[in-house]
Design an enzyme around this catalytic site. Structure first.
Site, PDB file in Angstrom:
ATOM      1  CG  ASP A 192      -8.243  -2.983   3.880  1.00 33.94           C
ATOM      2  OD1 ASP A 192      -9.060  -3.478   3.092  1.00 33.94           O
ATOM      3  OD2 ASP A 192      -7.692  -1.881   3.696  1.00 33.94           O
ATOM      4  CG  ASP A 218      -6.405  -2.412  -2.302  1.00 32.71           C
ATOM      5  OD1 ASP A 218      -5.461  -2.770  -3.021  1.00 32.71           O
ATOM      6  OD2 ASP A 218      -7.589  -2.662  -2.556  1.00 32.71           O
ATOM      7  CG  ASP A 244      -5.436   1.495   4.568  1.00 32.45           C
ATOM      8  OD1 ASP A 244      -6.352   0.632   4.488  1.00 32.45           O
ATOM      9  OD2 ASP A 244      -5.208   2.324   3.669  1.00 32.45           O
TER      10      ASP A 244
END
Length: 350
Positions: free
Chosen positions: A33, A35, A234
């Site tokens: 990922d 961001d 995250d």
């Protein structure tokens, strides 16, 4: 055939797993990922650039898999290169690409698609031979919403609502309600989808291409050819749940949306295979969590459930303490009796 295509879901462990070897040596491709993992607000997160460069030099392929449908793969690759992680567009997979493939399988070639999103979504539609339009009066064969940044005009949501009310098939790149930014948590595409849902009175959601839905994982495997992928994210409800849905291993890094308290309360489908503070976790072995008496042990820490909640004793690396707490907390959740962990986490300064 890739591990992700084996057809059966990966076993959901009651504790974070260990690895005697560094993760970049065990898995052939990191499905990262962006961001909250590599950068936030456009700036690289601490240790991200050095860790990714070291993982690549160690033989691991890097692929960047993002639910952000606003930017094109070319723009993302240029951004990563500026940050110090050389990347090419072919290494970037977006939810815009996943939903565009989904739409292309449902509508005629060259069909008009009402696009309530940014450049990345429009580019992905064109790549699939579709024609992005901006009005509900242009006879769209589908409506698609994707994150368009703060500049997304309200009029785009109005057109999407009008078309959906007329019965046009409705799609979305993803349903993330929020996204991390350099200034804090901001509204994501899921918030824009809710606007259209309210305006149309719909009780059902659009068809979704992005994480944690299977189309996104399929897009990632098709574009990368990964055989032993490791999903790194995250967010529990997108990255980690998507890894479970795809039957592959996952690494949660605590540099974005998910905090330690949310991790301890995670349901089985939201539990990562591995846990690390940041991307340096790619480069080191992962200590295992072992049952010890009535509790769990990792490194120099022991965790158990007491009368006042989770209890932690010992010393060592804080992440080892968090892993031990995951064992105790997840067991309590599975038994239907979640327990408070604030005091134990305070000891780890988390």
């Amino acid at each position: 055939m890739a591990e992700s295509m084996a057809g059966s879901a990966r076993r959901r462990s009651a504790v974070p797993e260990g690895s005697a070897r560094a993760l970049h040596e065990v898995y052939d491709t990191a499905l990262l990922d962006l961001d909250g993992v590599v950068y936030a607000g456009g700036a690289a997160l601490p240790h991200a650039v050095a860790s990714l460069r070291a993982a690549r030099e160690g033989g691991m392929r890097l692929a960047y898999v993002t639910n952000n449908a606003n930017r094109t793969p070319v723009t993302v690759a240029e951004h990563l290169t500026r940050l110090g992680v050389p990347a090419v567009p072919e290494e970037v997979v977006t939810s815009a690409q996943a939903v565009a493939r989904l739409i292309a399988a449902e509508v005629p070639a060259g069909a008009a698609v009402l696009c309530a999103g940014g450049e990345g979504l429009r580019t992905a539609l064109v790549e699939r031979g579709l024609r992005p339009v901006g009005s509900a009066d242009e006879a769209p064969a589908a409506v698609v919403q994707g994150y368009g940044g703060p500049e997304l005009p309200w009029g785009a949501l109005t057109e999407a609502a009008i078309a959906v009310n007329r019965g046009v098939p409705w799609f979305a790149s993803n349903l993330d309600a929020t996204i991390p930014s350099g200034r804090g948590i901001a509204p994501g595409n899921g918030a824009a989808v809710e606007v259209v849902r309210i305006a149309t009175g719909r009780t059902k959601e659009p068809r979704v291409g992005g994480k944690p839905r299977p189309p996104m994982h399929r897009e990632s495997i098709l574009r990368t050819g990964a055989e032993r992928p490791l999903v790194i994210g995250d967010r529990l409800d997108t990255d980690i749940e998507g890894a479970h849905a795809g039957g592959v291993a996952s690494l949660l890094v605590l540099t974005g949306v998910t905090d330690a308290a949310e991790l301890l309360a995670a349901r089985p489908e939201h539990r990562p295979t591995y846990v690390a503070a940041d991307l340096r976790g790619l480069l080191t072995p992962q200590p295992g969590v072992e049952r010890a008496g009535g509790g769990f042990r990792c490194g120099g820490w022991s965790a158990s459930v007491g009368g006042s909640g989770l209890e932690l004793s010992g010393d060592g690396h804080p992440v080892d303490g968090l892993r031990a707490l995951c064992g105790a907390a997840w067991s309590a959740v599975d038994a239907g009796a979640p327990v408070a962990g604030e005091r134990a986490l305070a000891r780890l300064a988390w």
